[in-house]
Design an enzyme around this catalytic site. Structure first.
Site, mmCIF file in Angstrom:
data_model
loop_
_atom_site.group_PDB
_atom_site.id
_atom_site.type_symbol
_atom_site.label_atom_id
_atom_site.label_comp_id
_atom_site.label_asym_id
_atom_site.label_seq_id
_atom_site.Cartn_x
_atom_site.Cartn_y
_atom_site.Cartn_z
ATOM 1 N N SER A 62 0.823 -1.212 0.000
ATOM 2 C CA SER A 62 0.000 0.000 0.000
ATOM 3 C C SER A 62 0.857 1.261 0.000
ATOM 4 C CB SER A 62 -0.916 0.020 1.230
ATOM 5 O OG SER A 62 -1.691 -1.151 1.278
HETATM 6 N N1 SAH Z 1 -0.103 -5.380 4.116
HETATM 7 C C1 SAH Z 1 0.616 -5.672 2.894
HETATM 8 C C2 SAH Z 1 -0.177 -5.367 1.646
HETATM 9 C C3 SAH Z 1 -1.230 -6.363 1.456
HETATM 10 S S1 SAH Z 1 -1.959 -6.526 -0.135
HETATM 11 C C4 SAH Z 1 1.942 -4.967 2.845
HETATM 12 O O1 SAH Z 1 2.280 -4.230 3.768
HETATM 13 O O2 SAH Z 1 2.683 -5.204 1.885
HETATM 14 C C5 SAH Z 1 -3.240 -7.626 0.346
HETATM 15 C C6 SAH Z 1 -2.780 -9.019 0.690
HETATM 16 O O3 SAH Z 1 -3.908 -9.741 1.167
HETATM 17 C C7 SAH Z 1 -2.250 -9.789 -0.505
HETATM 18 O O4 SAH Z 1 -0.951 -10.251 -0.246
HETATM 19 C C8 SAH Z 1 -3.232 -10.951 -0.646
HETATM 20 O O5 SAH Z 1 -2.644 -12.162 -1.097
HETATM 21 C C9 SAH Z 1 -3.752 -11.073 0.778
HETATM 22 N N2 SAH Z 1 -5.035 -11.788 0.899
HETATM 23 C C10 SAH Z 1 -6.103 -11.791 0.087
HETATM 24 N N3 SAH Z 1 -7.079 -12.579 0.582
HETATM 25 C C11 SAH Z 1 -6.604 -13.081 1.757
HETATM 26 C C12 SAH Z 1 -7.143 -13.952 2.744
HETATM 27 N N4 SAH Z 1 -8.359 -14.470 2.665
HETATM 28 N N5 SAH Z 1 -6.371 -14.255 3.808
HETATM 29 C C13 SAH Z 1 -5.119 -13.737 3.938
HETATM 30 N N6 SAH Z 1 -4.571 -12.903 3.036
HETATM 31 C C14 SAH Z 1 -5.297 -12.566 1.967
#
Ligand code: SAH
Length: 220
Positions: free
Chosen positions: A61
């Site tokens: 993000s």
């Molecule tokens: N917080 C992260 C950015 C996350 S992007 C950072 O600092 O880089 C959103 C993430 O959520 C992705 O990696 C995606 O694979 C994950 N995601 C999507 N659905 C999910 C679920 N049901 N459980 C866990 N992670 C999930």
């Protein structure tokens, strides 16, 4: 400019200039080397004012969004925090600076191997990672004083409300896949209140309380 110089500038121009004031939060953003969490070919963009791709169709993000979500949790240092959506591990590292223990759940196991090396390489020993469907939370380690969801959900997942401690706070993007509202949720005396913060766009959370994988998003 050095990466450290760029980081100092990011804190000043992207965070403080937009109203992030919590000194511990600002200090955490000065300390955590964001460039370690982006793909090697994007290091020169690590401190710019936007999200970046991290592989697997996922994104790290925008710094301001990470800071806003973090500040709203009002962490003092003694908390146990749950993050859903580990991604690059950047948000987890920021939380590790500000809380006692961080539990972070990621659905894509291929992202987690790098994250684990990165976090231990930087000395963050208080982050616990799990490859699992985070829409169900991490019930074995509940309750959590604070919960952050970094992927979009159609509505606040009930399991996360259940895993939130009394007096706890949760911040998450709620709404359709195209665009959401960042919500702050409080649980006090068994009552749950929701407060909208700002508009935002996150990648979808995949799973029971999110959206189906690869499919069209259902109406919330
Ligand atoms: N917080 C992260 C950015 C996350 S992007 C950072 O600092 O880089 C959103 C993430 O959520 C992705 O990696 C995606 O694979 C994950 N995601 C999507 N659905 C999910 C679920 N049901 N459980 C866990 N992670 C999930």
């Amino acid at each position: 400019m050095s990466l450290e110089g760029q980081r100092t500038q990011m804190v000043k121009e992207q965070l403080q200039a937009r109203g992030i004031v919590n000194p511990r939060v600002l200090a955490a953003f000065r300390r955590v080397p964001r460039h370690v969490f982006v793909p090697p070919q994007l290091v020169s963009e690590a401190y710019t004012d936007h999200p970046l791709p991290i592989g697997g169709g996922q994104t790290i993000s925008q710094p301001y969004m990470v800071a806003l979500m973090t500040e709203r949790l009002r962490l003092q240092g003694h908390e146990r925090v749950l993050e859903i959506g580990t991604g690059s591990g950047y948000q987890a590292a920021i939380l590790a600076e500000l809380a006692l223990e961080v539990y972070s759940v990621e659905r894509l196991p291929e992202l987690l191997a790098d994250v684990s090396d990165r976090l231990s390489g930087l000395g963050y020993l208080n982050v616990h990672l799990a490859a699992a469907n985070g829409s169900l939370g991490w019930p074995e380690r509940a309750p959590y004083d604070a919960i952050l969801v970094t992927a979009a959900v159609p509505r606040v997942p009930q399991p996360l409300i259940e895993q939130l401690a009394e007096g706890g706070r949760m911040v998450l993007p709620v709404g359709p896949a195209q665009g959401q509202v960042l919500m702050e949720v409080h649980k006090r005396g068994g009552t749950v209140t929701e407060q909208p913060l700002i508009g935002c766009v996150f990648v979808p959370l995949i799973g029971e309380y999110g959206w189906p994988a690869g499919g069209e998003a259902p109406a919330p």
